[in-house]
Design a protein around this motif. Structure first.
Motif, PDB file in Angstrom:
ATOM      1  N   TYR A  47      -7.031   0.352   0.465  1.00  0.00           N
ATOM      2  CA  TYR A  47      -6.745   0.949   1.777  1.00  0.00           C
ATOM      3  C   TYR A  47      -6.466  -0.143   2.812  1.00  0.00           C
ATOM      4  CZ  TYR A  47      -7.456   3.642   6.080  1.00  0.00           C
ATOM      5  OH  TYR A  47      -7.301   4.212   7.328  1.00  0.00           O
ATOM      6  N   LEU A  48      -7.295  -1.178   2.828  1.00  0.00           N
ATOM      7  CA  LEU A  48      -7.146  -2.247   3.810  1.00  0.00           C
ATOM      8  C   LEU A  48      -5.958  -3.154   3.483  1.00  0.00           C
ATOM      9  CD1 LEU A  48     -10.900  -3.209   4.318  1.00  0.00           C
ATOM     10  CD2 LEU A  48      -9.429  -1.925   5.878  1.00  0.00           C
ATOM     11  N   ALA A  49      -5.617  -3.250   2.198  1.00  0.00           N
ATOM     12  CA  ALA A  49      -4.519  -4.125   1.795  1.00  0.00           C
ATOM     13  C   ALA A  49      -3.155  -3.446   1.903  1.00  0.00           C
ATOM     14  CB  ALA A  49      -4.738  -4.599   0.360  1.00  0.00           C
ATOM     15  N   THR A  50      -3.168  -2.157   2.209  1.00  0.00           N
ATOM     16  CA  THR A  50      -1.920  -1.405   2.351  1.00  0.00           C
ATOM     17  C   THR A  50      -1.611  -1.206   3.828  1.00  0.00           C
ATOM     18  OG1 THR A  50      -2.398  -0.209   0.299  1.00  0.00           O
ATOM     19  CG2 THR A  50      -0.706   0.715   1.741  1.00  0.00           C
ATOM     20  N   ASN A  51      -0.390  -1.449   4.199  1.00  0.00           N
ATOM     21  CA  ASN A  51       0.004  -1.227   5.586  1.00  0.00           C
ATOM     22  C   ASN A  51      -0.301   0.218   5.968  1.00  0.00           C
ATOM     23  OD1 ASN A  51       2.404  -0.218   7.522  1.00  0.00           O
ATOM     24  ND2 ASN A  51       1.912  -2.350   7.970  1.00  0.00           N
ATOM     25  N   PRO A  52      -0.940   0.469   7.118  1.00  0.00           N
ATOM     26  CA  PRO A  52      -1.347   1.838   7.475  1.00  0.00           C
ATOM     27  C   PRO A  52      -0.182   2.813   7.634  1.00  0.00           C
ATOM     28  CG  PRO A  52      -1.669   0.315   9.310  1.00  0.00           C
ATOM     29  CD  PRO A  52      -1.390  -0.509   8.110  1.00  0.00           C
ATOM     30  N   LEU A  53       0.983   2.308   8.046  1.00  0.00           N
ATOM     31  CA  LEU A  53       2.138   3.193   8.141  1.00  0.00           C
ATOM     32  C   LEU A  53       2.586   3.640   6.750  1.00  0.00           C
ATOM     33  CD1 LEU A  53       4.256   4.311  10.280  1.00  0.00           C
ATOM     34  CD2 LEU A  53       5.738   2.502   9.436  1.00  0.00           C
ATOM     35  N   VAL A  54       2.562   2.734   5.804  1.00  0.00           N
ATOM     36  CA  VAL A  54       2.957   3.048   4.434  1.00  0.00           C
ATOM     37  C   VAL A  54       1.995   4.051   3.819  1.00  0.00           C
ATOM     38  CG1 VAL A  54       3.184   2.110   2.095  1.00  0.00           C
ATOM     39  CG2 VAL A  54       4.136   0.863   4.048  1.00  0.00           C
ATOM     40  N   SER A  55       0.693   3.836   3.982  1.00  0.00           N
ATOM     41  CA  SER A  55      -0.277   4.769   3.394  1.00  0.00           C
ATOM     42  C   SER A  55      -0.179   6.148   4.033  1.00  0.00           C
ATOM     43  CB  SER A  55      -1.695   4.209   3.529  1.00  0.00           C
ATOM     44  OG  SER A  55      -2.000   3.881   4.873  1.00  0.00           O
ATOM     45  N   ALA A  56       0.127   6.211   5.330  1.00  0.00           N
ATOM     46  CA  ALA A  56       0.291   7.505   5.998  1.00  0.00           C
ATOM     47  C   ALA A  56       1.515   8.236   5.461  1.00  0.00           C
ATOM     48  CB  ALA A  56       0.407   7.309   7.507  1.00  0.00           C
ATOM     49  N   PHE A  57       2.611   7.513   5.295  1.00  0.00           N
ATOM     50  CA  PHE A  57       3.833   8.126   4.759  1.00  0.00           C
ATOM     51  C   PHE A  57       3.620   8.566   3.311  1.00  0.00           C
ATOM     52  CE2 PHE A  57       8.205   7.574   2.890  1.00  0.00           C
ATOM     53  CZ  PHE A  57       8.726   8.731   3.452  1.00  0.00           C
ATOM     54  N   ALA A  58       2.926   7.750   2.549  1.00  0.00           N
ATOM     55  CA  ALA A  58       2.652   8.102   1.154  1.00  0.00           C
ATOM     56  C   ALA A  58       1.835   9.393   1.077  1.00  0.00           C
ATOM     57  CB  ALA A  58       1.902   6.959   0.469  1.00  0.00           C
ATOM     58  N   PHE A  59       0.918   9.555   1.981  1.00  0.00           N
ATOM     59  CA  PHE A  59       0.106  10.782   1.999  1.00  0.00           C
ATOM     60  C   PHE A  59       0.973  11.996   2.299  1.00  0.00           C
ATOM     61  CE2 PHE A  59      -2.520  13.903   4.290  1.00  0.00           C
ATOM     62  CZ  PHE A  59      -3.470  14.167   3.315  1.00  0.00           C
ATOM     63  N   LEU A 101     -11.782  -0.766  11.294  1.00  0.00           N
ATOM     64  CA  LEU A 101     -12.107  -1.577  10.123  1.00  0.00           C
ATOM     65  C   LEU A 101     -11.560  -2.984  10.250  1.00  0.00           C
ATOM     66  CD1 LEU A 101     -11.508   1.004   7.245  1.00  0.00           C
ATOM     67  CD2 LEU A 101     -13.701   0.184   8.119  1.00  0.00           C
ATOM     68  N   ALA A 102     -10.443  -3.114  10.961  1.00  0.00           N
ATOM     69  CA  ALA A 102      -9.831  -4.432  11.164  1.00  0.00           C
ATOM     70  C   ALA A 102     -10.508  -5.212  12.286  1.00  0.00           C
ATOM     71  CB  ALA A 102      -8.342  -4.280  11.465  1.00  0.00           C
ATOM     72  N   GLY A 103     -11.427  -4.569  12.974  1.00  0.00           N
ATOM     73  CA  GLY A 103     -12.147  -5.244  14.055  1.00  0.00           C
ATOM     74  C   GLY A 103     -11.326  -5.425  15.312  1.00  0.00           C
TER      75      GLY A 103
END
Length: 352
Positions: A47-59, A101-103
């Motif tokens: 989750y942290l190693a994946t760009n958040p935009l990419v993970s959102a689109f993948a979902f 999570l990224a602080g």
């Protein structure tokens, strides 16, 4: 963390630097998840190693087949509509969680998710109160369309638009939050302008609530009148015989709730532009797609309504679709036939 290395706030809105470098992650993510689906620690690392935009689109891509399957099984094509009030806030919450999570400083993002949550709660309440009608497309529209085209063509429409395109649209309207996530690496605190944006959004949500409440009160009174032939307090027979509400906010706009709904996502887009210090950026695709959807959906609704109730056309001439016509509105208490049209039939227009 899979966040792009940026040198300035302006670069946070640069598609080539914040999106393009991470597109390849979209292809490797499914295999990673399959290999680690039962290992929480590895899933968190992915989750942290994946760009958040990419993970959102993948979902958004992942859930689309499920909506398609359920809709074809039970022949109810409003599965995406049922989640309409939840998905944008889910995406926004995803970006906020990632920032925590990224602080990163998250004051601006925390305010945005608070507004988004209020939007979801209002929409969800209105959806279930009205028996499943949502702010997006409604059951009866899909049913009308299904009767007008062949089953094969409607299936294609379900695959491409209802189950897939609408899911992607709900992902796109949340993309300004990704930009604000990137901006938080430089400045994540709330300023005066941020407060103004948040208050404007809350004001638009209030307008939506008032418009929906007026519609609900009218429809409830109309149903009671049709059942008992008695005019409920606060209404008159002419209003109820007309079949659709034209008072309150509805005397200024034929769809005041839709007008506010579209404005909400335009303002969120503008908020992202302001935060990233640009006049416009690529996330406009979400806001514009949302507007195009409402334009088409409203056109189709009014086409159905006006074909059944000719007097609705007079209402269309007197009152603007979304924005008020300058110098024109319906009076609260009509004094003649032209001031407030009186259709001979009844309509379901406005049950959203």
């Amino acid at each position: 963390m899979a966040l792009p290395p940026l040198k300035s706030v302006v670069e946070c809105a640069d598609f080539s630097k914040t999106v393009v470098p991470y597109i390849s992650q979209l292809y490797t993510l499914p295999e990673q998840l399959l290999q680690s689906y039962n290992k929480p620690e590895e899933l968190l690392a992915i989750y942290l190693a994946t760009n958040p935009l990419v993970s959102a689109f993948a979902f958004s891509l992942f859930i689309s087949p499920f909506f398609l399957l359920i809709s074809e099984i039970n022949k109810n094509y409003s599965q995406v509509d049922r989640c309409w009030s939840l998905l944008p806030t889910l995406y926004n919450a995803h970006y906020v969680v990632y920032a925590h999570l990224a602080g990163l400083p998250t004051q601006r993002l925390d305010n945005l998710i608070a507004v988004s949550t209020v939007w979801s709660l209002r929409l969800t309440f209105n959806y279930w109160r009205k028996g499943g009608y949502s702010i997006g497309s409604e059951d009866y529209r899909w049913e009308v369309l299904r009767k007008k085209i062949s089953p094969a063509l409607f299936f294609v429409f379900n695959v491409v638009f209802i189950s897939l395109a609408q899911n992607i649209l709900l992902f796109l309207v949340s993309t300004p939050t990704y930009v604000m996530l990137l901006v938080s690496r430089f400045n994540g605190t709330m300023g005066t302008a941020d407060i103004i944006f948040a208050r404007i959004l809350m004001g638009l949500i209030l307008v939506e609530f008032l418009a929906d409440q007026q519609q609900w009160n009218y429809q409830k009174a109309k149903k009671a009148y049709q059942k008992s032939a008695k005019v409920p307090p606060g209404f008159n027979q002419e209003d109820l015989d007309r079949g659709f509400v034209v008072t309150g906010l509805w005397s200024w706009s034929r769809h005041p709730n839709f007008a506010a709904e579209q404005a909400i996502w335009v303002i969120i887009y503008q908020w992202g532009c302001w935060a990233s210090e640009v006049l416009y950026n690529w996330t406009i695709l979400g806001a514009m797609s949302y507007i195009f959807l409402f334009q088409a959906s409203t056109w189709f609704t009014e086409l159905i309504t006006s074909s059944k109730y000719p007097d609705y056309k007079e209402y269309q001439q007197l009152v603007g679709k979304f924005l008020p016509i300058p110098g024109s509105s319906l009076p609260a208490e009509p004094t003649d036939q032209k001031a407030k049209p009186k259709p001979k039939q009844k309509t379901k227009e406005g049950r959203r």
